[in-house]
Motif scaffolding. Structure first.
Motif, PDB file in Angstrom:
ATOM      1  N   VAL A 105     -31.460   2.868  29.127  1.00 32.81           N
ATOM      2  CA  VAL A 105     -32.138   2.609  27.853  1.00 32.81           C
ATOM      3  C   VAL A 105     -31.055   2.371  26.804  1.00 32.81           C
ATOM      4  CG1 VAL A 105     -33.690   3.514  26.083  1.00 32.81           C
ATOM      5  CG2 VAL A 105     -34.095   4.054  28.504  1.00 32.81           C
ATOM      6  N   SER A 106     -30.983   1.124  26.354  1.00 37.92           N
ATOM      7  CA  SER A 106     -30.036   0.780  25.291  1.00 37.92           C
ATOM      8  C   SER A 106     -30.823   0.422  24.046  1.00 37.92           C
ATOM      9  CB  SER A 106     -29.138  -0.382  25.726  1.00 37.92           C
ATOM     10  OG  SER A 106     -29.899  -1.553  25.928  1.00 37.92           O
ATOM     11  N   ASN A 107     -30.130   0.450  22.924  1.00 41.60           N
ATOM     12  CA  ASN A 107     -30.807   0.163  21.669  1.00 41.60           C
ATOM     13  C   ASN A 107     -29.784  -0.357  20.671  1.00 41.60           C
ATOM     14  OD1 ASN A 107     -32.802   0.175  19.599  1.00 41.60           O
ATOM     15  ND2 ASN A 107     -33.752   1.983  20.517  1.00 41.60           N
ATOM     16  N   ASP A 108     -30.270  -1.081  19.685  1.00 40.52           N
ATOM     17  CA  ASP A 108     -29.435  -1.640  18.626  1.00 40.52           C
ATOM     18  C   ASP A 108     -28.744  -0.504  17.879  1.00 40.52           C
ATOM     19  OD1 ASP A 108     -28.373  -2.809  16.325  1.00 40.52           O
ATOM     20  OD2 ASP A 108     -30.115  -4.096  15.993  1.00 40.52           O
ATOM     21  N   TRP A 138     -33.435  12.795  33.489  1.00 41.88           N
ATOM     22  CA  TRP A 138     -32.707  12.211  32.361  1.00 41.88           C
ATOM     23  C   TRP A 138     -31.229  12.507  32.571  1.00 41.88           C
ATOM     24  CZ3 TRP A 138     -35.116  12.228  26.918  1.00 41.88           C
ATOM     25  CH2 TRP A 138     -34.247  11.674  25.981  1.00 41.88           C
ATOM     26  N   LEU A 139     -30.405  11.469  32.585  1.00 41.52           N
ATOM     27  CA  LEU A 139     -28.955  11.630  32.778  1.00 41.52           C
ATOM     28  C   LEU A 139     -28.216  11.153  31.529  1.00 41.52           C
ATOM     29  CD1 LEU A 139     -28.733  10.200  36.413  1.00 41.52           C
ATOM     30  CD2 LEU A 139     -28.935  12.585  35.712  1.00 41.52           C
ATOM     31  N   ASN A 140     -27.218  11.913  31.096  1.00 43.34           N
ATOM     32  CA  ASN A 140     -26.506  11.584  29.860  1.00 43.34           C
ATOM     33  C   ASN A 140     -25.053  11.179  30.058  1.00 43.34           C
ATOM     34  OD1 ASN A 140     -28.240  11.658  27.607  1.00 43.34           O
ATOM     35  ND2 ASN A 140     -28.424  13.861  27.816  1.00 43.34           N
ATOM     36  N   HIS A 141     -24.660  10.782  31.255  1.00 46.64           N
ATOM     37  CA  HIS A 141     -23.270  10.387  31.460  1.00 46.64           C
ATOM     38  C   HIS A 141     -22.925   9.105  30.692  1.00 46.64           C
ATOM     39  CE1 HIS A 141     -24.594  12.323  35.332  1.00 46.64           C
ATOM     40  NE2 HIS A 141     -23.707  13.167  34.889  1.00 46.64           N
ATOM     41  N   LEU A 142     -23.714   8.063  30.895  1.00 44.00           N
ATOM     42  CA  LEU A 142     -23.410   6.779  30.252  1.00 44.00           C
ATOM     43  C   LEU A 142     -23.501   6.832  28.729  1.00 44.00           C
ATOM     44  CD1 LEU A 142     -24.866   3.936  32.514  1.00 44.00           C
ATOM     45  CD2 LEU A 142     -22.494   4.413  31.980  1.00 44.00           C
ATOM     46  N   PRO A 143     -24.513   7.492  28.140  1.00 44.48           N
ATOM     47  CA  PRO A 143     -24.547   7.530  26.677  1.00 44.48           C
ATOM     48  C   PRO A 143     -23.277   8.110  26.061  1.00 44.48           C
ATOM     49  CG  PRO A 143     -26.663   8.167  27.536  1.00 44.48           C
ATOM     50  CD  PRO A 143     -25.733   8.061  28.718  1.00 44.48           C
ATOM     51  N   GLY A 144     -22.716   9.126  26.684  1.00 42.25           N
ATOM     52  CA  GLY A 144     -21.494   9.723  26.150  1.00 42.25           C
ATOM     53  C   GLY A 144     -20.276   8.821  26.260  1.00 42.25           C
ATOM     54  N   LEU A 145     -20.383   7.786  27.081  1.00 43.95           N
ATOM     55  CA  LEU A 145     -19.254   6.882  27.312  1.00 43.95           C
ATOM     56  C   LEU A 145     -19.545   5.463  26.847  1.00 43.95           C
ATOM     57  CD1 LEU A 145     -18.536   8.120  30.949  1.00 43.95           C
ATOM     58  CD2 LEU A 145     -17.081   8.555  28.949  1.00 43.95           C
ATOM     59  N   THR A 146     -20.597   5.277  26.078  1.00 38.04           N
ATOM     60  CA  THR A 146     -21.075   3.928  25.751  1.00 38.04           C
ATOM     61  C   THR A 146     -20.040   3.051  25.046  1.00 38.04           C
ATOM     62  OG1 THR A 146     -22.978   2.694  24.905  1.00 38.04           O
ATOM     63  CG2 THR A 146     -22.151   4.475  23.517  1.00 38.04           C
ATOM     64  N   LEU A 170     -32.088   7.075  33.193  1.00 31.65           N
ATOM     65  CA  LEU A 170     -33.130   7.761  33.939  1.00 31.65           C
ATOM     66  C   LEU A 170     -33.002   7.468  35.429  1.00 31.65           C
ATOM     67  CD1 LEU A 170     -35.810   9.397  33.674  1.00 31.65           C
ATOM     68  CD2 LEU A 170     -36.988   7.195  33.455  1.00 31.65           C
ATOM     69  N   ALA A 171     -32.885   8.530  36.205  1.00 37.13           N
ATOM     70  CA  ALA A 171     -32.927   8.410  37.665  1.00 37.13           C
ATOM     71  C   ALA A 171     -34.382   8.496  38.093  1.00 37.13           C
ATOM     72  CB  ALA A 171     -32.118   9.529  38.304  1.00 37.13           C
ATOM     73  N   LEU A 172     -34.786   7.627  39.025  1.00 36.01           N
ATOM     74  CA  LEU A 172     -36.169   7.604  39.511  1.00 36.01           C
ATOM     75  C   LEU A 172     -36.182   7.496  41.034  1.00 36.01           C
ATOM     76  CD1 LEU A 172     -37.736   4.964  37.083  1.00 36.01           C
ATOM     77  CD2 LEU A 172     -38.284   7.406  37.116  1.00 36.01           C
ATOM     78  N   GLY A 173     -37.114   8.195  41.657  1.00 34.30           N
ATOM     79  CA  GLY A 173     -37.274   8.081  43.104  1.00 34.30           C
ATOM     80  C   GLY A 173     -38.287   9.076  43.619  1.00 34.30           C
ATOM     81  N   TRP A 174     -38.602   8.946  44.903  1.00 40.11           N
ATOM     82  CA  TRP A 174     -39.518   9.895  45.535  1.00 40.11           C
ATOM     83  C   TRP A 174     -38.779  11.221  45.711  1.00 40.11           C
ATOM     84  CZ3 TRP A 174     -44.239   8.389  45.223  1.00 40.11           C
ATOM     85  CH2 TRP A 174     -44.565   7.043  45.361  1.00 40.11           C
ATOM     86  N   PRO A 175     -39.345  12.326  45.228  1.00 37.49           N
ATOM     87  CA  PRO A 175     -38.678  13.621  45.366  1.00 37.49           C
ATOM     88  C   PRO A 175     -38.457  13.981  46.838  1.00 37.49           C
ATOM     89  CG  PRO A 175     -40.525  13.774  43.835  1.00 37.49           C
ATOM     90  CD  PRO A 175     -40.617  12.434  44.503  1.00 37.49           C
TER      91      PRO A 175
END
Length: 193
Positions: A105-108, A138-146, A170-175
């Motif tokens: 999820v990116s934003n201006d 919800w994963l926050n690795h990339l936002p901290g390195l944007t 966001l990671a998504l998959g069958w649990p």
């Protein structure tokens, strides 16, 4: 119980996924739910980049490793960042929990509501995923390195606009396992009548 409330109360962060991919129709519904989140002044300046290609997922993981390995850690560095940096030193580091689908999820960056808008879109997508039996985290690795050059290069490869920053992933998959029980809720509600 109201089905919306039940969905909210039973959603959990899932960190272990089956290898099989989620259906295209399910991903479409999850992303659609994100677009229906409220946004400040209804600007809707976000972009949802969904990745299911295994080679691209591996490239994202490699970019995270590369960027984290160059982060300067000092006495004031948050312990979480120190742990991530140490994890990145291992060749087998996996930052996406082997999820078959990953949403960026990116934003201006000039939108003063970008973080809040991205957050409510993420919650919509996580609740939509849960309603379909799909796990999310919800994963926050990339936002901290944007702003890191390696991540900026990755964003260009993924056709994320140059004027955007990454606010959430966001990671998504069958649990792979059943959802854990909810932990106790803290006493945070204060009503003045």
């Amino acid at each position: 119980m109201n089905p919306v409330m039940e969905n909210i109360l039973t959603r959990r962060s899932i960190r272990s996924y089956e290898e099989r991919q989620i259906p295209a129709e399910s991903l479409d519904q999850i992303l659609l739910a994100g677009t229906y989140a409220p946004s400040g002044r209804s600007l809707q300046t976000w972009k949802f980049t969904a990745v299911q290609n295994p080679q691209v997922l591996a490239r994202i993981n490699a970019a995270l490793r590369e960027a984290l390995r160059t982060v300067a850690a000092g006495p004031g560095t948050h312990p979480y960042v120190v742990r991530l940096k140490a994890k990145a030193e291992r060749e087998d580091s996996e930052f996406l929990f082997h999820a078959p689908t990953y949403v960026i999820v990116s934003n201006d960056r000039e939108n003063v509501n970008a973080l809040a808008d991205s957050a409510v879109a993420m919650e919509n997508m996580m609740l939509a995923a849960h309603s379909l039996g799909i796990g999310s985290c919800w994963l926050n690795h990339l936002p901290g390195l944007t702003r890191h050059p390696v991540i900026r290069g990755l964003m260009a490869e993924l056709d994320i606009p140059d004027h955007h920053d990454i606010f959430a992933t966001l990671a998504l998959g069958w649990p792979k396992n059943s959802s854990p029980a909810a932990g106790p809720r803290k006493d945070v509600i204060h009503i003045i009548r």
